[in-house]
Design a protein around this motif. Structure first.
Motif, mmCIF file in Angstrom:
data_model
loop_
_atom_site.group_PDB
_atom_site.id
_atom_site.type_symbol
_atom_site.label_atom_id
_atom_site.label_comp_id
_atom_site.label_asym_id
_atom_site.label_seq_id
_atom_site.Cartn_x
_atom_site.Cartn_y
_atom_site.Cartn_z
ATOM 1 N N SER A 75 4.285 -4.025 33.848
ATOM 2 C CA SER A 75 4.859 -3.466 35.113
ATOM 3 C C SER A 75 4.034 -2.370 35.638
ATOM 4 O O SER A 75 4.095 -2.432 37.118
ATOM 5 C CB SER A 75 6.373 -3.229 35.095
ATOM 6 O OG SER A 75 7.296 -4.349 34.851
ATOM 7 N N LEU A 79 0.803 -3.651 36.748
ATOM 8 C CA LEU A 79 0.833 -4.510 37.751
ATOM 9 C C LEU A 79 1.153 -3.896 39.289
ATOM 10 O O LEU A 79 0.631 -4.221 40.240
ATOM 11 C CB LEU A 79 1.921 -5.486 37.674
ATOM 12 C CG LEU A 79 2.197 -6.779 38.612
ATOM 13 C CD1 LEU A 79 0.896 -7.844 38.628
ATOM 14 C CD2 LEU A 79 3.438 -7.578 38.222
ATOM 15 N N SER A 80 1.951 -2.723 39.117
ATOM 16 C CA SER A 80 2.153 -2.128 40.393
ATOM 17 C C SER A 80 0.779 -1.400 41.077
ATOM 18 O O SER A 80 0.830 -0.842 41.903
ATOM 19 C CB SER A 80 3.089 -0.746 39.864
ATOM 20 O OG SER A 80 2.735 0.097 39.212
ATOM 21 N N THR A 125 -2.476 -8.812 43.879
ATOM 22 C CA THR A 125 -2.094 -10.089 43.235
ATOM 23 C C THR A 125 -2.365 -11.106 44.025
ATOM 24 O O THR A 125 -2.103 -11.121 45.292
ATOM 25 C CB THR A 125 -0.813 -10.258 42.669
ATOM 26 O OG1 THR A 125 0.260 -10.105 43.463
ATOM 27 C CG2 THR A 125 -0.528 -9.148 41.501
ATOM 28 N N GLY A 155 0.710 -14.620 41.119
ATOM 29 C CA GLY A 155 0.772 -13.463 40.512
ATOM 30 C C GLY A 155 -0.393 -12.730 39.698
ATOM 31 O O GLY A 155 -0.087 -11.952 38.799
ATOM 32 N N GLN A 156 -1.496 -13.252 39.700
ATOM 33 C CA GLN A 156 -2.719 -12.846 39.036
ATOM 34 C C GLN A 156 -3.092 -11.614 39.799
ATOM 35 O O GLN A 156 -3.454 -11.722 40.889
ATOM 36 C CB GLN A 156 -3.767 -13.939 38.834
ATOM 37 C CG GLN A 156 -3.373 -15.133 37.892
ATOM 38 C CD GLN A 156 -4.454 -16.103 37.847
ATOM 39 O OE1 GLN A 156 -5.129 -16.317 38.610
ATOM 40 N NE2 GLN A 156 -4.406 -17.037 36.770
ATOM 41 N N PHE A 195 9.505 -10.029 45.236
ATOM 42 C CA PHE A 195 8.814 -10.706 44.040
ATOM 43 C C PHE A 195 8.783 -12.363 44.455
ATOM 44 O O PHE A 195 7.737 -12.921 44.520
ATOM 45 C CB PHE A 195 9.536 -10.469 42.742
ATOM 46 C CG PHE A 195 8.643 -10.889 41.644
ATOM 47 C CD1 PHE A 195 7.818 -10.122 41.138
ATOM 48 C CD2 PHE A 195 9.030 -12.205 41.017
ATOM 49 C CE1 PHE A 195 6.991 -10.467 39.714
ATOM 50 C CE2 PHE A 195 8.277 -12.640 40.143
ATOM 51 C CZ PHE A 195 7.344 -11.814 39.340
ATOM 52 N N TYR A 196 10.206 -12.856 44.651
ATOM 53 C CA TYR A 196 10.397 -14.239 44.634
ATOM 54 C C TYR A 196 9.892 -14.959 46.122
ATOM 55 O O TYR A 196 9.464 -15.976 46.063
ATOM 56 C CB TYR A 196 11.541 -14.784 44.090
ATOM 57 C CG TYR A 196 11.533 -14.691 42.648
ATOM 58 C CD1 TYR A 196 11.291 -15.557 41.736
ATOM 59 C CD2 TYR A 196 12.382 -13.382 42.272
ATOM 60 C CE1 TYR A 196 11.362 -15.314 40.445
ATOM 61 C CE2 TYR A 196 12.611 -13.106 40.891
ATOM 62 C CZ TYR A 196 12.109 -14.297 40.142
ATOM 63 O OH TYR A 196 12.052 -14.216 38.631
ATOM 64 N N GLY A 249 6.043 -12.856 47.463
ATOM 65 C CA GLY A 249 5.112 -13.012 46.427
ATOM 66 C C GLY A 249 4.170 -11.902 46.197
ATOM 67 O O GLY A 249 3.233 -11.863 45.847
ATOM 68 N N GLN A 250 4.769 -10.539 46.565
ATOM 69 C CA GLN A 250 4.489 -9.215 46.425
ATOM 70 C C GLN A 250 4.502 -8.720 44.828
ATOM 71 O O GLN A 250 5.251 -7.739 44.853
ATOM 72 C CB GLN A 250 4.726 -8.412 47.734
ATOM 73 C CG GLN A 250 4.577 -8.676 48.993
ATOM 74 C CD GLN A 250 5.023 -7.920 50.028
ATOM 75 O OE1 GLN A 250 6.331 -7.668 50.216
ATOM 76 N NE2 GLN A 250 4.256 -7.519 51.072
ATOM 77 N N TYR A 251 3.927 -9.455 43.974
ATOM 78 C CA TYR A 251 4.382 -8.960 42.698
ATOM 79 C C TYR A 251 4.118 -7.305 42.434
ATOM 80 O O TYR A 251 4.685 -6.564 41.729
ATOM 81 C CB TYR A 251 3.466 -9.735 41.696
ATOM 82 C CG TYR A 251 3.694 -11.402 42.083
ATOM 83 C CD1 TYR A 251 4.946 -11.675 41.479
ATOM 84 C CD2 TYR A 251 2.792 -11.942 42.704
ATOM 85 C CE1 TYR A 251 5.273 -13.182 41.830
ATOM 86 C CE2 TYR A 251 3.137 -13.294 42.950
ATOM 87 C CZ TYR A 251 4.299 -13.927 42.482
ATOM 88 O OH TYR A 251 4.405 -15.310 42.519
ATOM 89 N N SER A 272 6.788 -4.580 41.498
ATOM 90 C CA SER A 272 6.464 -3.689 40.180
ATOM 91 C C SER A 272 6.748 -2.439 40.648
ATOM 92 O O SER A 272 7.525 -1.423 39.762
ATOM 93 C CB SER A 272 5.559 -3.912 39.456
ATOM 94 O OG SER A 272 5.464 -5.273 39.158
#
Length: 265
Positions: free
Chosen positions: A6, A9-10, A14, A18-19, A227-228, A231-233, A237
């Motif tokens: 996390s 990822l922050s 992405t 989520g990559q 997130f869901y 789509g800003q993963y 995070s």
């Protein structure tokens, strides 16, 4: 591993699946510090904590005091008080959704009997957060009752017998003996309910989806939305890590400040 993941990822932008693509450093943290949406979610969460934590402790103290009375059939009452432990958050939220119904709900029906106009529980920015807090208080009341009752029954009867000889009544004994010697249990309950309140999601998602007008948009639901749905993963995070730091700071504060007032026997 999830915590380290996390943190990493922050710091990255992405793609839609989520990559990690581009390194952005502390950009997301800086955005959150100036984001009115995120600041609103923090404020809503704080209000929710202030509604639920004292509510759970107060209701737990009342029910555990009643359950500690030596009257006939008290075991039945103790079981009834503790039943909410076996009910899930989603089930409780659905039950209260029917109770809050503007036309068929029992709450507005009872208010109507005393001449009070119906309350738009889930559609009013004034009432929605309280309407979400009530199921949480009701759900955790059973756990609080069992915990506090166990603490009360662990207090030696010698203290009450001595107080009775000195002429102390029920209220004086409860205030001067039960409350001071019970403090380890409410302190534990304070820590646990605070942690749970900051992580509230189910009741909000089932009852209001964060509405109306983000009046019940708590931090965890904001993370879920980022997130869901967006789509800003990386951003989600960063929000989760800020929440982690807030909870960690409050827990340390509770153990360094509040625990000093706890009396361990």
């Amino acid at each position: 591993i999830p915590l380290i993941r996390s943190i990493i990822l922050s710091l990255y932008a992405t793609n839609p699946i989520g990559q990690m693509t581009n390194f952005v450093g502390l950009k997301y943290y800086a955005r959150l510090l100036t984001s009115e949406v995120y600041q609103n979610s923090l404020l809503v969460t704080l209000k929710f904590v202030l509604y639920t934590v004292p509510g759970v402790i107060i209701v737990g103290l009342i029910l555990s005091t009643l359950a500690n009375l030596r009257i006939r059939g008290i075991t039945v009452y103790r079981i009834a008080f503790a039943l909410t432990i076996s009910i899930s958050g989603a089930t409780a939220a659905l039950l209260f959704m029917f109770l809050y119904h503007p036309l068929l709900g029992h709450f507005n029906y009872l208010l109507g009997l005393v001449g009070i106009d119906p309350i738009p529980w889930l559609t009013s920015t004034r009432w929605a957060l309280l309407a979400v807090a009530i199921p949480r208080i009701w759900l955790q009341a059973g756990f609080a009752t069992v915990l506090l009752l166990a603490g009360m029954q662990g207090i030696s009867e010698e203290y009450y017998e001595a107080a009775k000889i000195d002429g102390a009544g029920f209220w004086h004994s409860w205030r001067s003996i039960t409350v001071p010697l019970l403090t380890p249990s409410p302190f534990f309950l304070l820590v646990v309910t605070t942690l749970n309140a900051f992580q509230t999601f189910t009741e909000v998602n089932v009852l209001t989806k964060g509405g109306p007008v983000d009046s019940t948009q708590v931090v965890v639901h904001e993370i879920y939305r980022s997130f869901y749905f967006n789509g800003q993963y990386g951003l989600a995070s960063a929000q989760a890590l800020i929440l982690f730091l807030i909870i960690l700071g409050l827990t340390i504060l509770q153990f360094t400040v509040v625990e000093k007032r706890v009396h361990y026997t």
